[in-house]
Design a protein around this motif. Structure first.
Motif, PDB file in Angstrom:
ATOM      1  N   ILE A  36     -87.961  10.034 -73.037  1.00  0.00           N
ATOM      2  CA  ILE A  36     -88.032  10.742 -71.765  1.00  0.00           C
ATOM      3  C   ILE A  36     -89.490  11.015 -71.426  1.00  0.00           C
ATOM      4  O   ILE A  36     -90.324  11.144 -72.318  1.00  0.00           O
ATOM      5  CB  ILE A  36     -87.266  12.088 -71.819  1.00  0.00           C
ATOM      6  N   GLN A  37     -89.776  11.110 -70.142  1.00  0.00           N
ATOM      7  CA  GLN A  37     -91.071  11.635 -69.721  1.00  0.00           C
ATOM      8  C   GLN A  37     -90.803  13.073 -69.307  1.00  0.00           C
ATOM      9  O   GLN A  37     -89.999  13.342 -68.413  1.00  0.00           O
ATOM     10  CB  GLN A  37     -91.669  10.841 -68.566  1.00  0.00           C
ATOM     11  N   ARG A  38     -91.461  13.997 -69.999  1.00  0.00           N
ATOM     12  CA  ARG A  38     -91.227  15.422 -69.796  1.00  0.00           C
ATOM     13  C   ARG A  38     -91.803  15.881 -68.453  1.00  0.00           C
ATOM     14  O   ARG A  38     -92.914  15.508 -68.096  1.00  0.00           O
ATOM     15  CB  ARG A  38     -91.864  16.224 -70.932  1.00  0.00           C
ATOM     16  N   TRP A  44     -94.502  11.447 -72.854  1.00  0.00           N
ATOM     17  CA  TRP A  44     -93.266  10.817 -73.304  1.00  0.00           C
ATOM     18  C   TRP A  44     -92.849  11.423 -74.635  1.00  0.00           C
ATOM     19  O   TRP A  44     -93.696  11.772 -75.457  1.00  0.00           O
ATOM     20  CB  TRP A  44     -93.461   9.312 -73.426  1.00  0.00           C
ATOM     21  N   PRO A  47     -85.723  12.896 -76.525  1.00  0.00           N
ATOM     22  CA  PRO A  47     -85.002  14.000 -75.883  1.00  0.00           C
ATOM     23  C   PRO A  47     -84.722  15.110 -76.890  1.00  0.00           C
ATOM     24  O   PRO A  47     -84.552  14.849 -78.082  1.00  0.00           O
ATOM     25  CB  PRO A  47     -83.702  13.349 -75.402  1.00  0.00           C
ATOM     26  N   GLU A  68     -80.651  15.920 -70.716  1.00  0.00           N
ATOM     27  CA  GLU A  68     -81.928  15.329 -70.335  1.00  0.00           C
ATOM     28  C   GLU A  68     -81.847  13.856 -69.948  1.00  0.00           C
ATOM     29  O   GLU A  68     -82.735  13.370 -69.239  1.00  0.00           O
ATOM     30  CB  GLU A  68     -82.951  15.498 -71.465  1.00  0.00           C
ATOM     31  N   THR A  69     -80.808  13.142 -70.424  1.00  0.00           N
ATOM     32  CA  THR A  69     -80.807  11.687 -70.242  1.00  0.00           C
ATOM     33  C   THR A  69     -79.549  11.103 -69.628  1.00  0.00           C
ATOM     34  O   THR A  69     -79.578   9.959 -69.182  1.00  0.00           O
ATOM     35  CB  THR A  69     -81.017  10.974 -71.597  1.00  0.00           C
ATOM     36  N   THR A 115     -82.197  11.008 -64.830  1.00  0.00           N
ATOM     37  CA  THR A 115     -83.186  12.060 -65.071  1.00  0.00           C
ATOM     38  C   THR A 115     -82.529  13.430 -64.882  1.00  0.00           C
ATOM     39  O   THR A 115     -81.376  13.538 -64.478  1.00  0.00           O
ATOM     40  CB  THR A 115     -84.389  11.925 -64.126  1.00  0.00           C
ATOM     41  N   THR A 119     -86.825  16.081 -66.990  1.00  0.00           N
ATOM     42  CA  THR A 119     -87.317  14.723 -67.205  1.00  0.00           C
ATOM     43  C   THR A 119     -87.653  14.060 -65.876  1.00  0.00           C
ATOM     44  O   THR A 119     -86.894  14.151 -64.922  1.00  0.00           O
ATOM     45  CB  THR A 119     -86.259  13.868 -67.937  1.00  0.00           C
ATOM     46  N   GLN A 121     -88.695  10.698 -66.013  1.00  0.00           N
ATOM     47  CA  GLN A 121     -88.248   9.338 -66.288  1.00  0.00           C
ATOM     48  C   GLN A 121     -87.472   9.329 -67.597  1.00  0.00           C
ATOM     49  O   GLN A 121     -87.766  10.102 -68.506  1.00  0.00           O
ATOM     50  CB  GLN A 121     -89.420   8.362 -66.419  1.00  0.00           C
ATOM     51  N   VAL A 122     -86.500   8.431 -67.686  1.00  0.00           N
ATOM     52  CA  VAL A 122     -85.748   8.192 -68.915  1.00  0.00           C
ATOM     53  C   VAL A 122     -85.681   6.683 -69.080  1.00  0.00           C
ATOM     54  O   VAL A 122     -85.334   5.973 -68.143  1.00  0.00           O
ATOM     55  CB  VAL A 122     -84.320   8.791 -68.831  1.00  0.00           C
TER      56      VAL A 122
END
Length: 157
Positions: A36-38, A44, A47, A68-69, A115, A119, A121-122
C-alpha cells in the motif's frame, strides 16, 4: 493525519505511547507482494494497523488487510516481532509512538484491490520491483524476513 518516522535519530521526540500493531505479508499466485502507499506519509508499506480491544491478533490482521486493500486474507504464520525503541513515529496530534509491530504471513482468499482513507494506492508488486519503491528501512526488514521461508523461527527484535 500526517506521520514522520525517526530511526535512531537524536532529534526524535521521546516516545509517549506504545500501540501493538500488525503488518501482513501477502503474496499472490504469481509471487507478487501486496503493498500500500500510505496516505499519512506517502511511503509504501505492507498493509496493517493497530490491534483493537476485543479482537484476536489474527482478527486484527484480517481486518486491517480488508480495510486498507479490499483483499480478504487468511493468516498463515508469524515472521517477526519488531520493537526497536529507536524507531519513533510522530503524528500530527503529538503522539510519539514507539514501534511495536508483529509481522504475519497471510494468503489472499478473495476480494478485489481498492484504496481506502488510509491508502492512496494498493498494488501487487513483483519482489524484484520493491527496490524501486520508497519503503522505510524498518518495513524493508519486515519484507525481507517474511520472504525468507528458510527461517526456522520468527525474528524477534
Amino acid at each position: 493525519m500526517g506521520r514522520i518516522d525517526y530511526l535512531h535519530d537524536p532529534e526524535a521526540p521521546p516516545a509517549n505511547s506504545v500501540v501493538p500493531s500488525v503488518v501482513a505479508f501477502l503474496q499472490n499466485d504469481a509471487g507478487e507482494v501486496l503493498v500500500i502507499q500510505r496516505s499519512d506519509n506517502g511511503r509504501w508499506a505492507l498493509p496493517g494497523g493497530g490491534h483493537d480491544v476485543g479482537e484476536s491478533i489474527s482478527d486484527t490482521v484480517v481486518r486491517e488487510v480488508w480495510e486498507e486493500t479490499g483483499i480478504k486474507a487468511e493468516v498463515v504464520d508469524m515472521s517477526g516481532i519488531y520493537t526497536d525503541p529507536g524507531h519513533v513515529m510522530l503524528y500530527d496530534d503529538g503522539e510519539a509512538r514507539q514501534q511495536f509491530s508483529i509481522c504475519f504471513r497471510a494468503r489472499p482468499i478473495g476480494g478485489d484491490v481498492r484504496t481506502s482513507n488510509e491508502t492512496t494506492q494498493v498494488r501487487w508488486v513483483a519482489p524484484a520491483d520493491l527496490a524501486e519503491l520508497d519503503i522505510h528501512p524498518t518495513m524493508r526488514l519486515r519484507i525481507e524476513h517474511a520472504m525468507d521461508r528458510t527461517r526456522t523461527a520468527p525474528y524477534i527484535g
